[in-house]
Design a protein around this motif. Structure first.
Motif, PDB file in Angstrom:
ATOM      1  N   TRP A   1       0.388  -1.288   0.092  1.00  0.00           N
ATOM      2  CA  TRP A   1      -0.242  -0.356   0.426  1.00  0.00           C
ATOM      3  C   TRP A   1       0.656   1.125   0.438  1.00  0.00           C
ATOM      4  O   TRP A   1       0.287   2.234  -0.011  1.00  0.00           O
ATOM      5  N   PHE A   2       2.269   1.322   0.324  1.00  0.00           N
ATOM      6  CA  PHE A   2       2.966   2.519   0.390  1.00  0.00           C
ATOM      7  C   PHE A   2       2.752   3.512  -1.388  1.00  0.00           C
ATOM      8  O   PHE A   2       2.774   5.146  -0.984  1.00  0.00           O
ATOM      9  N   TYR A   3       2.396   2.746  -1.586  1.00  0.00           N
ATOM     10  CA  TYR A   3       2.374   3.563  -3.131  1.00  0.00           C
ATOM     11  C   TYR A   3       1.211   4.560  -3.158  1.00  0.00           C
ATOM     12  O   TYR A   3       1.144   6.207  -3.985  1.00  0.00           O
ATOM     13  N   LEU A   4       0.682   4.333  -2.608  1.00  0.00           N
ATOM     14  CA  LEU A   4      -0.964   5.021  -2.455  1.00  0.00           C
ATOM     15  C   LEU A   4      -0.916   6.049  -1.175  1.00  0.00           C
ATOM     16  O   LEU A   4      -0.751   7.212  -1.566  1.00  0.00           O
ATOM     17  N   LEU A   5      -0.494   5.479  -0.449  1.00  0.00           N
ATOM     18  CA  LEU A   5       0.195   6.685   0.425  1.00  0.00           C
ATOM     19  C   LEU A   5       1.254   7.893   0.176  1.00  0.00           C
ATOM     20  O   LEU A   5       1.681   8.846   0.809  1.00  0.00           O
ATOM     21  N   VAL A   6       2.767   7.623  -0.601  1.00  0.00           N
ATOM     22  CA  VAL A   6       3.403   8.246  -0.864  1.00  0.00           C
ATOM     23  C   VAL A   6       2.723   9.376  -2.067  1.00  0.00           C
ATOM     24  O   VAL A   6       3.351  10.308  -2.436  1.00  0.00           O
ATOM     25  N   GLY A   7       1.355   8.582  -2.682  1.00  0.00           N
ATOM     26  CA  GLY A   7       0.705   9.556  -3.586  1.00  0.00           C
ATOM     27  C   GLY A   7       0.422  10.320  -3.460  1.00  0.00           C
ATOM     28  O   GLY A   7       0.167  11.742  -3.701  1.00  0.00           O
ATOM     29  N   LEU A   8       0.069   9.963  -2.108  1.00  0.00           N
ATOM     30  CA  LEU A   8      -0.568  11.050  -1.009  1.00  0.00           C
ATOM     31  C   LEU A   8      -0.214  12.405  -0.814  1.00  0.00           C
ATOM     32  O   LEU A   8      -0.689  13.597  -1.007  1.00  0.00           O
ATOM     33  N   LEU A   9       0.642  11.889  -0.277  1.00  0.00           N
ATOM     34  CA  LEU A   9       1.667  12.929  -0.133  1.00  0.00           C
ATOM     35  C   LEU A   9       2.222  13.721  -1.357  1.00  0.00           C
ATOM     36  O   LEU A   9       2.236  14.762  -0.463  1.00  0.00           O
ATOM     37  N   LEU A  10       2.796  13.138  -2.681  1.00  0.00           N
ATOM     38  CA  LEU A  10       3.381  14.308  -3.313  1.00  0.00           C
ATOM     39  C   LEU A  10       1.979  15.346  -3.888  1.00  0.00           C
ATOM     40  O   LEU A  10       2.000  15.721  -4.253  1.00  0.00           O
ATOM     41  N   GLY A  11       0.630  14.081  -3.422  1.00  0.00           N
ATOM     42  CA  GLY A  11      -0.359  15.377  -3.896  1.00  0.00           C
ATOM     43  C   GLY A  11      -0.689  16.347  -3.576  1.00  0.00           C
ATOM     44  O   GLY A  11      -0.915  17.088  -3.361  1.00  0.00           O
ATOM     45  N   VAL A  12      -0.795  16.423  -1.893  1.00  0.00           N
ATOM     46  CA  VAL A  12      -0.410  17.248  -1.262  1.00  0.00           C
ATOM     47  C   VAL A  12       0.583  18.463  -1.513  1.00  0.00           C
ATOM     48  O   VAL A  12       1.161  19.919  -1.279  1.00  0.00           O
ATOM     49  N   ALA A  13       2.182  17.883  -1.158  1.00  0.00           N
ATOM     50  CA  ALA A  13       2.954  18.872  -2.196  1.00  0.00           C
ATOM     51  C   ALA A  13       2.652  19.412  -2.851  1.00  0.00           C
ATOM     52  O   ALA A  13       3.266  20.971  -3.418  1.00  0.00           O
ATOM     53  N   ALA A  14       2.413  19.046  -4.752  1.00  0.00           N
ATOM     54  CA  ALA A  14       1.998  19.558  -5.390  1.00  0.00           C
ATOM     55  C   ALA A  14       0.642  20.702  -5.476  1.00  0.00           C
ATOM     56  O   ALA A  14       1.428  21.840  -5.973  1.00  0.00           O
ATOM     57  N   CYS A  15      -0.045  20.018  -4.502  1.00  0.00           N
ATOM     58  CA  CYS A  15      -1.191  21.703  -5.091  1.00  0.00           C
ATOM     59  C   CYS A  15      -0.436  22.620  -3.757  1.00  0.00           C
ATOM     60  O   CYS A  15      -0.563  24.095  -4.292  1.00  0.00           O
ATOM     61  N   LEU A  16       0.268  21.897  -2.629  1.00  0.00           N
ATOM     62  CA  LEU A  16       0.670  23.877  -1.970  1.00  0.00           C
ATOM     63  C   LEU A  16       1.280  24.236  -2.719  1.00  0.00           C
ATOM     64  O   LEU A  16       1.047  25.928  -3.103  1.00  0.00           O
ATOM     65  N   LEU A  17       2.265  23.313  -4.002  1.00  0.00           N
ATOM     66  CA  LEU A  17       3.154  24.671  -4.803  1.00  0.00           C
ATOM     67  C   LEU A  17       2.611  25.031  -5.611  1.00  0.00           C
ATOM     68  O   LEU A  17       2.506  25.973  -5.786  1.00  0.00           O
ATOM     69  N   LEU A  18       1.182  24.494  -6.446  1.00  0.00           N
ATOM     70  CA  LEU A  18       0.481  25.422  -7.149  1.00  0.00           C
ATOM     71  C   LEU A  18      -0.062  26.900  -6.486  1.00  0.00           C
ATOM     72  O   LEU A  18      -0.133  27.219  -7.395  1.00  0.00           O
ATOM     73  N   ALA A  19      -0.263  26.369  -5.207  1.00  0.00           N
ATOM     74  CA  ALA A  19      -0.661  28.065  -4.510  1.00  0.00           C
ATOM     75  C   ALA A  19      -0.034  28.183  -4.025  1.00  0.00           C
ATOM     76  O   ALA A  19       0.115  29.220  -3.147  1.00  0.00           O
ATOM     77  N   ARG A  20       1.874  28.516  -4.084  1.00  0.00           N
ATOM     78  CA  ARG A  20       2.937  29.163  -4.299  1.00  0.00           C
ATOM     79  C   ARG A  20       3.063  29.613  -2.361  1.00  0.00           C
ATOM     80  O   ARG A  20       3.853  30.037  -1.953  1.00  0.00           O
ATOM     81  N   HIS A  21       2.628  28.325  -1.500  1.00  0.00           N
ATOM     82  CA  HIS A  21       2.686  27.875  -0.467  1.00  0.00           C
ATOM     83  C   HIS A  21       3.946  27.022  -0.029  1.00  0.00           C
ATOM     84  O   HIS A  21       4.296  25.354  -0.890  1.00  0.00           O
ATOM     85  N   ALA A  22       5.134  27.647   0.285  1.00  0.00           N
ATOM     86  CA  ALA A  22       5.927  26.739   0.800  1.00  0.00           C
ATOM     87  C   ALA A  22       6.526  25.873   1.694  1.00  0.00           C
ATOM     88  O   ALA A  22       7.565  24.729   0.963  1.00  0.00           O
ATOM     89  N   ILE A  23       5.343  25.973   2.705  1.00  0.00           N
ATOM     90  CA  ILE A  23       5.441  24.564   2.870  1.00  0.00           C
ATOM     91  C   ILE A  23       5.584  23.188   1.864  1.00  0.00           C
ATOM     92  O   ILE A  23       5.725  22.121   2.879  1.00  0.00           O
ATOM     93  N   GLY A  24       4.966  23.479   0.812  1.00  0.00           N
ATOM     94  CA  GLY A  24       4.586  21.761  -0.581  1.00  0.00           C
ATOM     95  C   GLY A  24       6.286  21.580   0.057  1.00  0.00           C
ATOM     96  O   GLY A  24       6.234  20.303  -0.275  1.00  0.00           O
ATOM     97  N   LEU A  25       6.912  22.952  -0.239  1.00  0.00           N
ATOM     98  CA  LEU A  25       8.803  21.879  -0.197  1.00  0.00           C
ATOM     99  C   LEU A  25       9.224  20.790   0.998  1.00  0.00           C
ATOM    100  O   LEU A  25       9.633  20.076   0.747  1.00  0.00           O
ATOM    101  N   MET A  26       8.803  21.145   1.457  1.00  0.00           N
ATOM    102  CA  MET A  26       8.552  20.110   3.347  1.00  0.00           C
ATOM    103  C   MET A  26       7.517  19.233   3.359  1.00  0.00           C
ATOM    104  O   MET A  26       8.525  18.093   3.312  1.00  0.00           O
ATOM    105  N   VAL A  27       6.966  19.311   2.734  1.00  0.00           N
ATOM    106  CA  VAL A  27       5.973  18.346   2.354  1.00  0.00           C
ATOM    107  C   VAL A  27       6.104  16.873   1.475  1.00  0.00           C
ATOM    108  O   VAL A  27       6.889  15.859   1.313  1.00  0.00           O
TER     109      VAL A  27
END
Length: 835
Positions: free
Chosen positions: A31-57
């Motif tokens: 199930w790891f691919y699902l979990l890392v996919g969710l993390l990557l999705g959160v990071a991508a959305c934060l970066l598209l919204a210009r939030h620097a915390i996306g780098l940490m995620v």
């Protein structure tokens, strides 16, 4: 701006991992691919919204992936690379000022950037540490073992040290040369001395498996080799100058039933080297009332026939004639004392003079030909011929044959036949469906259709009068519900026959009820072993499934232990699986694959391979073919194939090239016995299994981008102590230079087909890997000491000899191999130390 582009790439990776990861988890995988996919999705959305915390995620996703990867596969660099490589590259791009420009919160951006940089630094450190870790087994033989020398050889090894008389150098099939000029200390100085091109290269008109697999012979300062088209070429082995060539003028153009165009070599026989009574006894086995012709008359006939053949005027043979009973040449010893026996892809065995390539009349008739289609059932062009050089004794020549795999249940017979070496008269025949009926078949009768065959190279012990044949199966390979007891007994076995009579001496089965195309592909090597102070006449038999059996060649009993071990059960309807299979003390059976062993160029295609793996039926080696689709590992490409292994009889060391490549096998129900099921009209008939309940769909187990789904290494060289069965070393062998889209020389261990040779000088040579190199190895350690670039695939076994100038030469043929996809060519290349 770069930031949105990178963010969208991360988001696409996220979507693939979420969808694929959920699918994989539901199939029973990680199930790891699902979990890392969710993390990557959160990071991508934060970066598209210009939030620097996306780098940490993103840094958290990278570190989590690294920890999971190390937990799954340890510090194996090639296993770690696809799991983290893509995320690492995207992380580096996120560090670029152009990517971070425009992110909100400048203060927190510095901290988050630092966290991402630290995550990348840790990842790089782990990768660097993994890169330095050794792979395989890096042992060695002792210096005392390497200094061992023995003058005792099996009788079949009686060949001048300077020459190479048979496919395995001698009838014992050891692929060992007593020459010592090239050593581990000077092999790095080898240089090309001459190169010759045959002028015959496969093209689009030829069958896909048109292959240069020939090992050149060197006898009496002449080199003999054949092309896939049956042309025999003779060269000066010191200069590479062509002396003559013989063209058999094939009478059958390739058709949809032609699977192979192959010639692994020709066979050599010197009648003058035999006792006088040997020739006479060969003649005495034939009709006593044969017409006696003088040597002058036979010579005159030879000249006339040779002119006709050269002019293309030889009449085609009857495709299914009677067995000839009166050749008219009772004593042909005076002509063609030194002769070559040439198998052709249209089903002929031709005897020609080793001196000048002229026809040897009297072997089968005026045209020097025995028609191998004689008394065959189901005559179909291209469906039967001898791909390997026959076994030559002082009285008979013993011929097996390749029968098309998985075309039809009404294939020609796999009968093994012995012909009088001087007249070509049939002396005996072994039909595995009628094993006791070895007397020459009656006129008008035919051999059993679809009887198991022996397509590879055999060995011969003249003292025991036994020929050792690697046996195949009847078609189809993947369904055995209709096999008889006789077929089962001799399938996938080492068969020992008395060379004079064809009677069975013993049989040892390497696979019970074979459903995986694990026919025995390799020439057995005959060697006398000293075990616990006792000298044992042994036979070493490599197999596709990875077992190497060491047997007593007198009795067929194991010399090193063989145990019966349980295997996965469950076969297709109407079939069954054997409860156990024989496992040898020398075993290159790889560990059973699991999901963590799946591989790819990136995390994404590795995920696709894991999904494929979960969808296939697989419980380990010997999982039966199925309609669901079965993973077959090792695949039918073989851990070992026709290239076999090399055996040093002095040091009692085996040197081999184990290969690991998984295949898939899917049974496809047939609507009837004659309609095409897995091929289209006009395509070659492969895996159709006409007459069987199922056709078969088979392919290498590959990722969507065309890489093997199992992680490397896929190829090794290995050294084994034959007295104990211990593998002393198993080193990764070969680069992906000629397999990857870019010519990157990464040493990942690549598949190969072709055989090694070893020398008393302590060096092994091999050219069969799917990158285009011939290599020299230290026999003591397996370390690669020298390599030279080849102009095409080198899927053939080299040979070595002493030239007229006193130098030891290495010769290799680089012509490519159709089924491996290596580059086609026609080069014969010789190497030697500088003068």
């Amino acid at each position: 701006m770069l930031r949105p582009v990178i963010a969208w790439l991360i988001l696409l990776c996220s979507l693939f991992c979420v969808a694929g990861g959920a699918w994989l988890g539901l199939l029973g995988g990680s199930w790891f691919y699902l979990l890392v996919g969710l993390l990557l999705g959160v990071a991508a959305c934060l970066l598209l919204a210009r939030h620097a915390i996306g780098l940490m995620v993103y840094a958290v996703a990278l570190v989590a992936t690294l920890g999971w990867a190390v937990w799954e596969v340890g510090f194996d660099w090639w296993a770690l690379a696809p799991r983290g490589g893509l995320l690492f590259v995207l992380g580096l791009l996120l560090l670029l000022p152009a990517t971070r420009r425009g992110l909100r919160s400048t203060t927190s951006q510095i901290a988050y950037t630092g966290l991402l940089g630290l995550a990348l630094l840790v990842s790089a450190g782990v990768a660097g540490y993994a890169w330095l870790q050794p792979q395989g087994i890096n042992g060695a033989f002792s210096e005392e073992r390497m200094a061992s020398a023995s003058s005792e050889q099996v009788a079949a090894a009686a060949v001048p040290d300077s020459e190479w008389h048979a496919y395995g150098r001698t009838a014992a099939g050891q692929r060992f040369s007593p020459l010592t000029q090239i050593t581990a200390n000077n092999v790095g100085e080898l240089q090309e001395v001459w190169r010759y091109n045959t002028g015959q290269i496969r093209d689009a008109e030829d069958p896909g498996e048109t292959t240069y697999e020939v090992t050149p012979l060197v006898v009496d300062e002449r080199m003999y080799l054949c092309t896939p088209f049956g042309t025999v070429i003779t060269l000066d082995p010191t200069s590479g100058e062509e002396l003559w060539r013989f063209d058999p003028q094939l009478r059958q153009p390739p058709t949809v039933t032609t699977q192979h165009m192959t010639c692994r070599g020709v066979s050599y026989h010197d009648a003058g080297a035999q006792p006088a009574d040997a020739a006479e006894s060969g003649a005495a086995m034939s009709n006593a009332e044969r017409l006696q012709l003088s040597t002058q008359e036979i010579t005159a006939k030879a000249a006339g026939v040779a002119q006709n053949v050269a002019a293309g005027q030889a009449a085609p043979s009857d495709p299914n004639p009677r067995v000839r009973r009166d050749s008219g040449y009772a004593n042909a010893r005076g002509v063609c004392q030194k002769r070559l026996f040439v198998p052709t892809s249209d089903g002929r065995l031709i005897a020609i003079s080793a001196e000048d390539g002229s026809i040897c009349p009297g072997f089968g008739g005026d045209d020097g030909t025995v028609n191998l289609w004689a008394n065959m059932p189901n005559v179909t062009p291209g469906s039967y011929y001898s791909t390997s050089p026959p076994v030559v004794t002082d009285k008979v020549i013993i011929v097996g044959g390749a029968v098309n795999d998985n075309a039809s249940t009404t294939s020609p017979s796999g009968v093994i036949r012995a012909f009088d070496i001087y007249t070509g008269d049939l002396v005996w025949n072994f039909d595995s469906k009628k094993p006791d009926a070895t007397a020459p078949i009656a006129e008008g009768d035919t051999y059993s259709e679809n009887a198991p065959n022996s397509w590879s190279v055999s060995s011969y012990d003249p003292e025991l009068d036994i020929v050792y044949l690697p046996m195949g199966n009847q078609s189809p390979d993947q369904f055995g519900g209709n096999r008889s007891a006789a077929v089962e007994k001799y399938s996938s076995s080492i068969l020992a026959l008395h060379a004079s009579t064809g009677q069975v001496a013993w049989v040892f089965q390497t696979v019970h009820h074979d459903l995986w195309d694990y026919d025995v592909p390799s020439q057995p090597s005959l060697v006398d072993l000293t075990i616990q102070g006792q000298r044992i006449p042994a036979l070493v038999a490599p197999t596709k499934q990875g077992e190497i059996y060491v047997l007593n060649r007198v009795t067929g009993e194991p010399v090193l232990p063989v145990t019966e071990e349980p295997v996965p059960q469950g076969a297709a309807e109407g079939d069954f699986t054997a409860p156990t299979q024989p496992v040898s003390a020398i075993s290159f059976n790889p560990p059973t694959l699991t999901g963590k062993d799946m591989w790819g160029a990136t995390l994404l295609d590795q995920l696709a391979c894991r999904i494929q793996f979960q969808q296939l039926k697989y419980g380990g080696r010997y999982t039966a073919p199925s309609e669901q689709g079965t993973l077959v590992y090792p695949g039918n490409f073989g851990t070992f194939n026709w290239g076999a292994v090399a055996v040093d009889p002095d040091r009692q060391i085996l040197f081999g090239m184990p290969v690991y490549l998984a295949f898939t096998s899917t049974l496809v129900p047939r609507a009837d016995g004659t309609s095409r099921t897995v091929t289209k009209e006009g395509e070659p008939i492969i895996n159709e299994n006409f007459g069987a309940p199922y056709a078969t769909s088979m392919a290498p187990f590959m990722s969507p981008v065309g890489l093997p789904c199992q992680q490397p290494a896929w190829g090794y060289v290995a050294g084994v102590d034959l007295t104990t069965g211990e593998t002393r070393y198993q080193r990764v062998n070969g680069t992906v230079r000629d397999l990857a889209p870019l010519p990157l020389p990464f040493k990942m261990g690549v598949p190969g087909i072709g055989g090694p040779i070893v020398t008393r000088g302590g060096v092994a040579f091999l050219s069969g890997t799917m990158d285009y190199y011939v290599r020299g190895y230290d026999l003591r350690t397996g370390e690669e000491l020298w390599r030279s670039r080849l102009p095409a695939g080198g899927q053939a076994t080299p040979s070595t000899y002493l030239g007229a100038d006193g130098r030891q030469y290495l010769v290799v043929v680089a012509g490519g191999h159709g089924s491996t996809g290596t580059k086609a060519g026609d080069a014969v290349i010789a190497y030697a130390l500088p003068k």
